[in-house]
Design a protein around this motif. Structure first.
Motif: not given
Length: 503
Positions: A325-340
């Motif tokens: 669950s933590v890894a899933g949240r971190l993936l969303l965070i990094r995807e948001g950052v990297n897409a930006a």
């Protein structure tokens, strides 16, 4: 003789009065001494009783509580009171006083879990405040408050990107684009035939989701990374990011074994209620306490659930599920950052647009370039995010906002992501570690969840000790009020009531 006799009677009367006064005074002093001795006995008894604090809670968690569990694993106030009496008796038996306990008991007591855990919370916050001081609180605020807002926005952006189902709908949209293109070409042919124009031959080509093809204009072989990334996204996230040599804990607990999964004992009301502390600084201090005392994936606990900080965030009953669950949240965070970051980098945007147009041309569907561009953007940010998470799980640091020099994987290397998991990732000294991310994510967690789950983990950890399998935090006394009736010299009974607590 009559005169002398009258003087003797008078003196006898005076002496009797004086003697009576002296005896009364002596008795009064004796009773006062008895009362003092009784009070001293109760004081010493309470000090000695509360001096039997739980050593493991103090050594491992810097908490002062008196464990009132009996041999049966139940709250045994009778045994605790008997122990108090045993400490009082040597004091009561001193001197010439005849003092004995007639009866007594608890008239009030507070348990660690009372007031929804506020008693436990107050001790933890006090410990950290005394350790760090006011300056320490300011440092914690400065360290995480700004990053919390950035991480929150990034996670929301990542959720929105995933909710569009860009890759899930990719094949369907490509087929629709191909059909629209064919229909448009057919209409143009029909219109040209009706107008007597020269007949042209169109070859639509077979629309395919393959990876390698020529772009139709040059001899350069174009590789479409989208099918590869779609397959990778279906793999288990933990398998992609967790070091094989470290593995994942398989520890599990049953909900009923946790403090939060059962009905807890309640204390008895006593003067001096515990006030709720909802200040932001106290919440930060309590979070710092949990971070210092509980384990996480990088530094697992030795018993119970090993990834305890992850449990605070997710509340699952197994280490694997909490880490997932933590890894899933971190993936969303990094995807948001990297897409930006990709959208803000004109050079990388031009690469995406160029490859999208080449793939669309290879499919002979130029209008599909927009669909392919969106899919490539998501694929590239996902691949970069996998490398970020793998670096975090290896103990490295990743910048919250990346510069072009921080970027790890090129667009051309997307199809080779699995081969470059450990050769392309890199750490940044100015970045954020896995533990820092846990702290930032916990800032948005409610006080109630952190407190309840934190007590769960403390209780589980104490239970790992041999002979303490029945330990319960709701059997731990933080303060008590005790009343004792003591019979003095076989004449009077004195009732004394006193409170004692660790705070």
């Amino acid at each position: 003789m009559a005169k002398k006799g009258s003087i003797t009677v008078f003196l006898a009367l005076i002496l009797s009065l004086i003697l009576s006064l002296v005896c009364t005074s002596i008795e009064s002093v004796r009773m006062a001494a008895a009362r003092t001795q009784i009070l001293s006995g109760l004081d010493i008894g309470l000090y000695s009783l509360f001096g039997q604090y739980d050593r493991e809670l103090l050594e491992d968690y810097d908490l002062f509580f008196l464990n009132a569990s009996g041999d049966s694993g139940n709250l045994n106030l009778g045994a605790v009171y008997d122990e108090l009496e045993s400490y009082m008796k040597p004091v009561l038996n001193q001197n010439s006083q005849n003092l004995s306990v007639a009866q007594g008991g608890f008239t009030g007591y507070r348990l660690a879990t009372d007031e929804d855990g506020e008693v436990f919370y107050r001790q933890a916050v006090k410990y950290v405040r005394d350790t760090l001081g006011s300056r320490g609180v300011e440092m914690i605020l400065d360290r995480f408050q700004e990053k919390q807002e950035q991480v929150g926005r990034a996670e929301e952006a990542g959720k929105q990107a995933e909710e569009k189902n860009t890759l899930e709908n990719y094949d369907t949209e490509m087929e629709a684009a191909a059909k629209n293109s064919e229909e448009a070409a057919r209409r143009e042919e029909e219109a040209a035939g009706e107008n007597g124009g020269e007949e042209e031959n169109f070859s639509s080509g077979e629309q395919t989701s393959g990876e390698n093809f020529s772009d139709g204009r040059t001899d350069v072989q174009v590789v479409n990374p989208i099918p590869v990334l779609k397959r990778i996204r279906k793999m288990g996230l933990l398998d992609l990011i967790v070091p094989a040599e470290k593995g994942i804990s398989d520890n599990e607990v049953k909900k009923g074994e946790l403090l939060s999964g059962r009905s807890v004992q309640q204390g008895m009301s006593m003067p001096g209620t515990v006030k709720k502390d909802n200040s932001y600084s106290s919440r930060l201090l309590f979070q710092q306490y949990l971070s210092d005392k509980l384990g996480n994936y990088m530094e697992p606990a030795s018993g119970g659930l090993r990834y305890q900080m992850e449990y605070l965030l997710c509340g699952k009953n197994s280490d694997r599920e909490n880490l997932k669950s933590v890894a899933g949240r971190l993936l969303l965070i990094r995807e948001g950052v990297n897409a930006a970051c990709l959208l803000a980098d004109s050079g990388k945007r031009a690469q995406i647009q160029g490859l999208a147009l080449a793939i669309a041309s290879g499919f002979l569907i130029p209008p599909a370039a927009v669909i392919i561009e969106a899919a490539l953007l998501l694929c590239w940010s996902f691949a970069e995010s996998i490398l970020d998470l793998r670096e975090l799980m290896h103990g490295g640091k990743v910048p919250l906002i990346k510069s072009p020099s921080d970027w790890q994987i090129s667009l051309e290397n997307l199809p080779d992501l699995l081969e470059g998991l450990d050769t392309q990732r890199k750490s940044s000294e100015d970045g954020i570690s896995y533990e820092d991310y846990l702290q930032i994510l916990l800032l948005s967690q409610s006080k109630e969840d952190k407190l309840e789950r934190g007590m769960d983990m403390v209780e589980l950890s104490v239970r790992k000790t041999t002979g303490r399998e029945g330990f319960r935090l709701d059997h731990c006394i933080e303060a008590a009020e005790i009343s004792v009736d003591v019979k003095a010299n076989g004449r009077r009974t004195y009732t004394v009531t006193k409170q004692y607590g660790y705070i």
